[in-house]
Design a protein around this motif. Structure first.
Motif, short mmCIF file in Angstrom:
data_model
loop_
_atom_site.label_atom_id
_atom_site.label_comp_id
_atom_site.label_asym_id
_atom_site.label_seq_id
_atom_site.Cartn_x
_atom_site.Cartn_y
_atom_site.Cartn_z
N GLU A 141 0.83 -1.21 0.00
CA GLU A 141 0.00 0.00 0.00
C GLU A 141 0.86 1.26 0.00
OE1 GLU A 141 -2.72 -0.30 3.28
OE2 GLU A 141 -3.81 -1.97 2.36
N GLU A 142 1.93 1.23 0.77
CA GLU A 142 2.85 2.37 0.82
C GLU A 142 3.51 2.61 -0.54
OE1 GLU A 142 7.03 3.01 3.00
OE2 GLU A 142 5.37 2.64 4.39
N ARG A 143 3.94 1.54 -1.19
CA ARG A 143 4.55 1.65 -2.52
C ARG A 143 3.56 2.19 -3.54
NH1 ARG A 143 9.20 -2.35 -3.91
NH2 ARG A 143 10.10 -2.70 -1.86
N LEU A 183 3.02 5.88 -2.95
CA LEU A 183 4.18 6.62 -3.43
C LEU A 183 4.17 6.73 -4.95
CD1 LEU A 183 6.81 8.07 -2.72
CD2 LEU A 183 7.96 5.85 -2.79
#
Length: 133
Positions: free
Chosen positions: A69-71, A74
């Protein structure tokens, strides 16, 4: 000896999850494996001696989903920034053609409907030399 067998099983789980997620994300296997090992370390820290394979697997998967989710966030942010830089370049070209000279921050901000600070930030992201005076 039992703890060595348990650790080997946990590493095998982390490796399997990493390979599975690397295939899904079409990402670098070693990067994903490193993240899986971080998830394993967090799981072992949180679970301590009570760690079993199912609990460790659940924790690693949760960690890996958070990383994915973070990737993705980003990547979306990167796409947005690229679009803003492109929009700014188009606006600069258009205003330069209309005015016969490069526009200032205020003119760019007005044309784009954003603040001068935002114009400045986008210019810096684009790698432009900016005189803030």
């Amino acid at each position: 000896m039992e703890s060595m067998t348990k650790q080997a099983a946990f590493l095998r789980i982390a490796d399997e999850i990493a390979l599975e997620m690397a295939d899904e994300a079409d990402a670098d296997t070693e990067d994903i494996r490193g993240e899986a090992y971080l998830g394993l370390a967090e799981a072992l820290h949180d679970l301590g001696d009570d760690a079993d394979e199912e609990a460790v697997e659940d924790r690693i998967r949760c960690h890996m989903l958070a990383v994915r989710e973070e990737r993705e966030a980003l990547a979306a942010s990167d796409r947005c920034l690229i679009a803003q830089v492109e929009e700014l370049k188009i606006c600069i070209d258009k205003l330069t053609e209309e005015m016969g000279e490069k526009p200032n921050f205020d003119e760019l901000a007005n044309a784009m409907g954003i603040s001068q600070d935002k114009v400045l930030a986008i210019l810096k992201l684009a790698g432009e030399d900016v005189d803030e005076a």
